[in-house]
Design a protein around this motif. Structure first.
Motif, short mmCIF file in Angstrom:
data_model
loop_
_atom_site.label_atom_id
_atom_site.label_comp_id
_atom_site.label_asym_id
_atom_site.label_seq_id
_atom_site.Cartn_x
_atom_site.Cartn_y
_atom_site.Cartn_z
N ILE A 414 0.83 -1.20 0.00
CA ILE A 414 0.00 0.00 0.00
C ILE A 414 0.87 1.25 0.00
N THR A 415 0.61 2.14 -0.94
CA THR A 415 1.34 3.40 -1.05
C THR A 415 0.40 4.57 -0.76
N LEU A 416 0.74 5.33 0.27
CA LEU A 416 -0.03 6.50 0.66
C LEU A 416 0.93 7.66 0.90
N SER A 417 0.38 8.84 1.07
CA SER A 417 1.23 9.94 1.49
C SER A 417 1.78 9.60 2.87
N LYS A 418 2.93 10.15 3.18
CA LYS A 418 3.59 9.81 4.45
C LYS A 418 2.71 10.13 5.65
N VAL A 419 2.01 11.25 5.59
CA VAL A 419 1.17 11.64 6.74
C VAL A 419 -0.05 10.73 6.85
N ASP A 420 -0.62 10.33 5.70
CA ASP A 420 -1.78 9.44 5.74
C ASP A 420 -1.40 8.06 6.26
N MET A 421 -0.19 7.60 5.92
CA MET A 421 0.23 6.26 6.35
C MET A 421 0.31 6.16 7.87
N VAL A 422 0.72 7.24 8.52
CA VAL A 422 0.82 7.23 9.99
C VAL A 422 -0.55 6.94 10.60
N GLU A 423 -1.57 7.60 10.10
CA GLU A 423 -2.93 7.39 10.62
C GLU A 423 -3.50 6.05 10.16
N PHE A 424 -3.18 5.66 8.94
CA PHE A 424 -3.66 4.40 8.38
C PHE A 424 -3.25 3.22 9.26
N GLU A 425 -1.98 3.19 9.67
CA GLU A 425 -1.47 2.08 10.48
C GLU A 425 -2.15 1.99 11.85
N ARG A 426 -2.71 3.10 12.32
CA ARG A 426 -3.34 3.14 13.64
C ARG A 426 -4.80 2.71 13.61
N ASN A 427 -5.35 2.50 12.43
CA ASN A 427 -6.77 2.21 12.32
C ASN A 427 -7.12 0.91 13.06
N PRO A 428 -7.99 0.95 14.08
CA PRO A 428 -8.29 -0.24 14.89
C PRO A 428 -8.88 -1.39 14.08
N GLU A 429 -9.75 -1.06 13.12
CA GLU A 429 -10.39 -2.10 12.32
C GLU A 429 -9.37 -2.79 11.42
N LEU A 430 -8.46 -2.00 10.85
CA LEU A 430 -7.40 -2.58 10.02
C LEU A 430 -6.50 -3.47 10.86
N ILE A 431 -6.10 -2.99 12.02
CA ILE A 431 -5.22 -3.77 12.91
C ILE A 431 -5.87 -5.09 13.28
N HIS A 432 -7.18 -5.10 13.44
CA HIS A 432 -7.91 -6.30 13.85
C HIS A 432 -7.79 -7.42 12.82
N TYR A 433 -7.59 -7.06 11.54
CA TYR A 433 -7.59 -8.08 10.48
C TYR A 433 -6.23 -8.25 9.80
#
Length: 438
Positions: A414-433
């Motif tokens: 997955i390629t995102l802007s650097k600032v978006d990636m920081v928040e993306f990795e913290r997403n609880p639903e994403l982390i769950h899966y």
């Protein structure tokens, strides 16, 4: 951990049989012409020393035997795949199939293969084991290049850089399958490639070259690899099955990544953390959607991009909404749709898509090589331990999906802007899966 390979030899591999004169000029299809210049498909196939030792019945150094087998079978494969050893595209119209040859590099790496694969910065290291950086403007012009990397443990990695102008990931997958069959002495199982067929459906036109620099993202972007195990995919699909039946693996993963990425973008771009509208774009292989269907071995860039309608995030929007929109994008490319874009019709579709992308609404683009069977490439010492690509793709909001070795899970690069990636990795639903590996 620095583990750059030291190049020990470079040679040119030519086809075992010269290309016939009437095959010396291969016309590109219109879809080939529409690809920007200087884009290469990078792929790395890794093989463990355990499998290699078992295949050769001992623990001694088999690198020279492996190298010779690869070069001999590559030479044989190039007889059928002759455009890959010719000169790069000329005038955006054709390939000069003159048997120039394929560059074959051998490299030694002072590290264990397991150390590389377990490194959290794997996506940054992959490019060190490729013939050249696929996104470097100074890379040598070539249609195909190979790098054989030998690790201190006895494991190997085969790095491949393939000119996207000649074909898509399916095209590269068919070539690798043929090459591996020849290496195993099973050339009789090969299906001959169809080099010219795509031109019948999408005849070439006199159009200008598309400059790679025009599609590069100007923001600071980052690529990371996320793992969806087979178990987690089943759990995610079960969660969605109450409202949507028979979701594919691609549609299921798309929904969660798209939703999580948009939530991240909302947090970084708005103090109110309000969701914005967005669209999803899927790269869809059309070989099986042409009437009559084209065989998988048809060379070329036989895909179209399918853009979903705008998803307005107002009120309660759940994961199932994203899944439904992802399904519409993928399945809208049916036989009727493809029949309308044959020939010049594709140009109207592209113009419409460019206009839709310029609405100011973020578009998340997904491409999948799950059907590429990249883990079936056994050259005589077992199937790959891991197959991957390179990070640092030049376009943001881009996702490429790979299968896992067991065939049940999915790797998402997955390629995102650097600032978006920081928040993306913290997403609880994403982390769950998922688990993040980079």
């Amino acid at each position: 951990m620095a583990a750059k390979g030291e190049i020990v030899s470079i040679e040119t591999i030519k086809p075992s049989t010269p290309t016939h004169d009437h095959l010396r000029d291969l016309k590109l299809s219109l879809l080939d012409q529409l690809l920007p210049n200087q884009i290469y498909i990078p792929l790395l196939l890794c093989y463990s020393h355990h499998d290699i030792n078992n295949a050769f019945g001992g623990t001694s150094d088999h690198f020279s035997t492996i190298s010779q087998k690869l070069k001999t079978s590559l030479s044989q494969a190039l007889t059928l795949y002759y455009p890959y050893c010719g000169k790069p595209v000329k005038d955006n119209l054709s390939i000069e199939c003159n048997d120039t040859g394929v560059v074959f590099i051998e490299s030694k790496v002072n590290a264990k293969l397991s150390d590389i694969l377990n490194n959290p910065l794997l996506e940054l290291m992959v490019k060190d084991f490729l013939p050249f950086d696929p996104y470097n403007f100074d890379a040598p012009e070539a249609n195909l290049a190979v790098q054989l990397n030998q690790f201190s443990c006895g494991g190997i990695a085969i790095g491949v850089s393939f000119n996207h102008k000649l074909g898509d990931a399916i095209t590269l997958g068919c070539f690798l399958r043929a090459w591996s069959l020849l290496a195993r002495g099973q050339g009789s199982l090969m299906v001959a490639p169809q080099m010219e067929t795509s031109n019948l459906y999408f005849p070439p036109k006199n159009i200008e070259k598309i400059n790679f620099r025009d599609v590069i993202c100007k923001e600071e972007i980052v690529t990371k690899r996320f793992m969806f195990s087979g178990t987690n995919l089943s759990r995610l699909r079960d969660k969605l099955s109450s409202s949507i039946q028979n979701l594919s693996r691609v549609e299921t993963v798309t929904a969660l990544i798209w939703k999580s990425a948009l939530e991240a973008a909302a947090k970084t771009s708005s103090k109110e953390q309000i969701f914005h509208a967005s669209k999803v774009c899927h790269v869809v292989n059309i070989r099986g959607r042409v009437v009559p269907p084209l065989p998988e071995v048809t060379r070329g860039n036989l895909f179209v991009q399918s853009l979903s309608p705008k998803l307005e995030l107002k009120g309660e929007v759940g994961l199932h909404d994203f899944a439904e929109m992802a399904r519409k994008a993928v399945r809208s490319v049916d036989k009727d749709y493809v029949s309308k874009i044959i020939g010049d019709g594709i140009l109207e579709v592209i113009e419409e898509m460019i206009a839709n992308k310029e609405e100011g609404v973020p578009v998340y683009t997904f491409s999948s090589v799950i059907g590429m069977d990249c883990y079936e490439n056994d050259f005589g010492w077992g199937k790959p331990t891991w197959v991957g690509t390179v990070g640092g793709r030049p376009m943001k909001n881009a996702v490429i999906l790979f299968p896992t070795r067991d065939g049940k899970g999915t790797e998402a690069w997955i390629t995102l802007s650097k600032v978006d990636m920081v928040e993306f990795e913290r997403n609880p639903e994403l982390i769950h899966y998922t688990s993040v590996n980079c």
